[in-house]
Write a protein that holds these residues in place. Structure first.
Motif, PDB file in Angstrom:
ATOM      1  N   ALA A   1      21.460 -15.313  17.283  1.00  0.00           N
ATOM      2  CA  ALA A   1      21.268 -14.984  18.672  1.00  0.00           C
ATOM      3  C   ALA A   1      20.322 -13.680  18.689  1.00  0.00           C
ATOM      4  O   ALA A   1      19.364 -13.502  19.624  1.00  0.00           O
ATOM      5  CB  ALA A   1      22.623 -13.999  18.892  1.00  0.00           C
ATOM      6  N   ALA A   2      20.304 -12.798  17.448  1.00  0.00           N
ATOM      7  CA  ALA A   2      19.147 -11.841  17.523  1.00  0.00           C
ATOM      8  C   ALA A   2      17.773 -12.454  17.468  1.00  0.00           C
ATOM      9  O   ALA A   2      16.776 -11.934  17.951  1.00  0.00           O
ATOM     10  CB  ALA A   2      19.381 -10.814  16.405  1.00  0.00           C
ATOM     11  N   GLN A   3      17.797 -13.414  16.597  1.00  0.00           N
ATOM     12  CA  GLN A   3      16.430 -14.133  16.528  1.00  0.00           C
ATOM     13  C   GLN A   3      15.889 -14.688  17.899  1.00  0.00           C
ATOM     14  O   GLN A   3      14.520 -14.483  18.262  1.00  0.00           O
ATOM     15  CB  GLN A   3      16.433 -15.298  15.369  1.00  0.00           C
ATOM     16  CG  GLN A   3      16.653 -15.013  14.105  1.00  0.00           C
ATOM     17  CD  GLN A   3      16.986 -16.083  12.903  1.00  0.00           C
ATOM     18  OE1 GLN A   3      16.349 -17.030  13.095  1.00  0.00           O
ATOM     19  NE2 GLN A   3      18.193 -15.771  12.498  1.00  0.00           N
ATOM     20  N   ARG A   4      16.794 -15.014  18.702  1.00  0.00           N
ATOM     21  CA  ARG A   4      16.487 -15.607  19.869  1.00  0.00           C
ATOM     22  C   ARG A   4      15.807 -14.621  20.917  1.00  0.00           C
ATOM     23  O   ARG A   4      15.008 -14.776  21.426  1.00  0.00           O
ATOM     24  CB  ARG A   4      17.778 -16.407  20.451  1.00  0.00           C
ATOM     25  CG  ARG A   4      17.298 -17.052  21.773  1.00  0.00           C
ATOM     26  CD  ARG A   4      18.345 -17.988  22.393  1.00  0.00           C
ATOM     27  NE  ARG A   4      19.726 -17.313  22.445  1.00  0.00           N
ATOM     28  CZ  ARG A   4      20.077 -16.296  23.410  1.00  0.00           C
ATOM     29  NH1 ARG A   4      19.292 -15.950  24.407  1.00  0.00           N
ATOM     30  NH2 ARG A   4      21.307 -15.548  23.268  1.00  0.00           N
ATOM     31  N   LEU A   5      16.753 -13.453  21.090  1.00  0.00           N
ATOM     32  CA  LEU A   5      16.099 -12.307  21.560  1.00  0.00           C
ATOM     33  C   LEU A   5      14.945 -11.740  21.000  1.00  0.00           C
ATOM     34  O   LEU A   5      13.830 -11.342  21.942  1.00  0.00           O
ATOM     35  CB  LEU A   5      17.133 -11.094  21.696  1.00  0.00           C
ATOM     36  CG  LEU A   5      18.639 -11.635  22.449  1.00  0.00           C
ATOM     37  CD1 LEU A   5      19.672 -10.569  22.017  1.00  0.00           C
ATOM     38  CD2 LEU A   5      18.055 -11.373  23.912  1.00  0.00           C
ATOM     39  N   GLY A   6      14.637 -11.892  19.898  1.00  0.00           N
ATOM     40  CA  GLY A   6      13.450 -11.394  19.356  1.00  0.00           C
ATOM     41  C   GLY A   6      12.107 -12.203  19.932  1.00  0.00           C
ATOM     42  O   GLY A   6      11.107 -11.760  20.288  1.00  0.00           O
ATOM     43  N   ARG A   7      12.567 -13.505  19.830  1.00  0.00           N
ATOM     44  CA  ARG A   7      11.549 -14.247  20.383  1.00  0.00           C
ATOM     45  C   ARG A   7      11.197 -14.271  21.976  1.00  0.00           C
ATOM     46  O   ARG A   7      10.118 -14.404  22.370  1.00  0.00           O
ATOM     47  CB  ARG A   7      11.826 -15.894  20.157  1.00  0.00           C
ATOM     48  CG  ARG A   7      11.732 -16.229  18.613  1.00  0.00           C
ATOM     49  CD  ARG A   7      11.670 -17.658  18.658  1.00  0.00           C
ATOM     50  NE  ARG A   7      12.992 -18.414  19.034  1.00  0.00           N
ATOM     51  CZ  ARG A   7      14.236 -18.503  18.399  1.00  0.00           C
ATOM     52  NH1 ARG A   7      13.991 -18.047  16.877  1.00  0.00           N
ATOM     53  NH2 ARG A   7      15.383 -18.942  18.612  1.00  0.00           N
ATOM     54  N   GLU A   8      12.201 -14.143  22.743  1.00  0.00           N
ATOM     55  CA  GLU A   8      12.155 -13.903  23.907  1.00  0.00           C
ATOM     56  C   GLU A   8      11.698 -12.495  24.757  1.00  0.00           C
ATOM     57  O   GLU A   8      11.253 -12.590  25.689  1.00  0.00           O
ATOM     58  CB  GLU A   8      13.546 -14.147  24.517  1.00  0.00           C
ATOM     59  CG  GLU A   8      13.926 -15.598  24.493  1.00  0.00           C
ATOM     60  CD  GLU A   8      15.135 -16.083  25.087  1.00  0.00           C
ATOM     61  OE1 GLU A   8      15.628 -17.150  24.815  1.00  0.00           O
ATOM     62  OE2 GLU A   8      15.924 -15.155  25.593  1.00  0.00           O
ATOM     63  N   ARG A   9      12.146 -11.396  23.923  1.00  0.00           N
ATOM     64  CA  ARG A   9      11.990 -10.161  24.632  1.00  0.00           C
ATOM     65  C   ARG A   9      11.439  -9.101  23.761  1.00  0.00           C
ATOM     66  O   ARG A   9      10.629  -8.223  24.034  1.00  0.00           O
ATOM     67  CB  ARG A   9      13.281  -9.547  24.585  1.00  0.00           C
ATOM     68  CG  ARG A   9      14.223 -10.301  25.727  1.00  0.00           C
ATOM     69  CD  ARG A   9      15.703  -9.478  26.108  1.00  0.00           C
ATOM     70  NE  ARG A   9      16.442 -10.226  26.581  1.00  0.00           N
ATOM     71  CZ  ARG A   9      17.736  -9.962  27.106  1.00  0.00           C
ATOM     72  NH1 ARG A   9      18.079  -8.769  26.815  1.00  0.00           N
ATOM     73  NH2 ARG A   9      18.548 -10.896  27.700  1.00  0.00           N
ATOM     74  N   TRP A  10      11.564  -8.912  22.344  1.00  0.00           N
ATOM     75  CA  TRP A  10      11.138  -7.917  21.628  1.00  0.00           C
ATOM     76  C   TRP A  10       9.771  -7.783  20.789  1.00  0.00           C
ATOM     77  O   TRP A  10       9.255  -6.861  20.920  1.00  0.00           O
ATOM     78  CB  TRP A  10      12.333  -7.489  20.469  1.00  0.00           C
ATOM     79  CG  TRP A  10      13.754  -7.282  20.941  1.00  0.00           C
ATOM     80  CD1 TRP A  10      13.841  -6.650  22.212  1.00  0.00           C
ATOM     81  CD2 TRP A  10      15.071  -7.718  20.502  1.00  0.00           C
ATOM     82  NE1 TRP A  10      15.370  -6.624  22.362  1.00  0.00           N
ATOM     83  CE2 TRP A  10      16.047  -7.156  21.415  1.00  0.00           C
ATOM     84  CE3 TRP A  10      15.216  -8.490  19.326  1.00  0.00           C
ATOM     85  CZ2 TRP A  10      17.283  -7.344  21.017  1.00  0.00           C
ATOM     86  CZ3 TRP A  10      16.637  -8.472  19.100  1.00  0.00           C
ATOM     87  CH2 TRP A  10      17.726  -8.218  19.869  1.00  0.00           C
ATOM     88  N   TYR A  11       9.278  -9.076  20.509  1.00  0.00           N
ATOM     89  CA  TYR A  11       8.037  -9.166  19.804  1.00  0.00           C
ATOM     90  C   TYR A  11       7.050  -9.909  20.678  1.00  0.00           C
ATOM     91  O   TYR A  11       7.242 -11.244  21.115  1.00  0.00           O
ATOM     92  CB  TYR A  11       8.385  -9.867  18.494  1.00  0.00           C
ATOM     93  CG  TYR A  11       9.289  -9.220  17.672  1.00  0.00           C
ATOM     94  CD1 TYR A  11       9.447  -8.035  17.239  1.00  0.00           C
ATOM     95  CD2 TYR A  11      10.805  -9.858  17.530  1.00  0.00           C
ATOM     96  CE1 TYR A  11      10.370  -7.340  16.683  1.00  0.00           C
ATOM     97  CE2 TYR A  11      11.459  -9.240  16.482  1.00  0.00           C
ATOM     98  CZ  TYR A  11      11.536  -8.026  15.974  1.00  0.00           C
ATOM     99  OH  TYR A  11      12.472  -7.539  15.599  1.00  0.00           O
ATOM    100  N   SER A  12       6.013  -9.276  20.838  1.00  0.00           N
ATOM    101  CA  SER A  12       4.756  -9.997  21.420  1.00  0.00           C
ATOM    102  C   SER A  12       4.047 -11.085  20.363  1.00  0.00           C
ATOM    103  O   SER A  12       3.401 -11.717  20.683  1.00  0.00           O
ATOM    104  CB  SER A  12       3.634  -8.898  21.977  1.00  0.00           C
ATOM    105  OG  SER A  12       3.263  -8.039  21.049  1.00  0.00           O
TER     106      SER A  12
END
Lengths: 112, 112
Positions: free
Chosen positions: B81-92
């Motif tokens: 779940a964190a990896q998904r948020l990383g791709r979607e929101r947290w990392y350019s």
């Protein structure tokens, strides 16, 4: 300029340098900039990524085609002088690890 | 608590994660802290080192006994779940590299 290294398909090598800076500059900033420039010009250097937080903990990862290139850069005269100052003045502690990159990928897909 | 990982004699494995944060928190801080805690409790995790500068460029290196432990952590549900948020929101942008540590040493001798 991108702060990410554009590395090829693995395998290749990396030097992971984690270091805690002492207080004060003591010539560090200018030398660090020069050493990064020199490293990137060495035969076999593929690039580097580097960051440091406000508490002085830094991680620099440099990427290399092979271990011989890493050894050659370690022995360059100006770099030897910088290594000595690092031990004597700039770092309260450091960990250096030499690694073989086995797999790599980039993200997010379709962004950045 | 030391920000250096107390790793054993090589060989062992590392995940080098270099990532540029997007602007704003978007739940990142709390999740990053939780993921670091969880990672350090995973079977095979030897420790981690992490830093990020004021421009949002971070490098986290986690250390593992073997590649199977890395794969198992990658598949943990909360981490997915964190990896998904990383791709979607947290990392350019991010670069993930899996490496085998071949050699390692600490310094400065007699300090730190």
């Amino acid at each position: 300029m991108s702060r990410f290294a554009r590395t090829p398909e693995p395998p290749y090598y990396a030097v992971i340098f984690t270091a805690q800076r002492t207080d004060g500059d003591h010539g560090y900033g200018a030398m660090a900039e020069k050493m990064m420039e020199m490293a990137l010009e060495q035969p076999g250097c593929l690039g580097a990524e580097s960051t440091r937080d406000a508490d002085g903990l830094g991680i620099t990862v440099s990427y290399w085609t092979d271990e011989a290139s890493i050894a050659a850069w370690k022995a360059v005269a100006e770099h030897l002088a910088a290594q000595r100052l690092g031990r004597e003045r700039w770092y309260s502690h450091y960990e250096m690890r030499i690694a073989r990159i086995e797999r790599a990928y980039s993200g997010p897909q379709g962004r950045g």
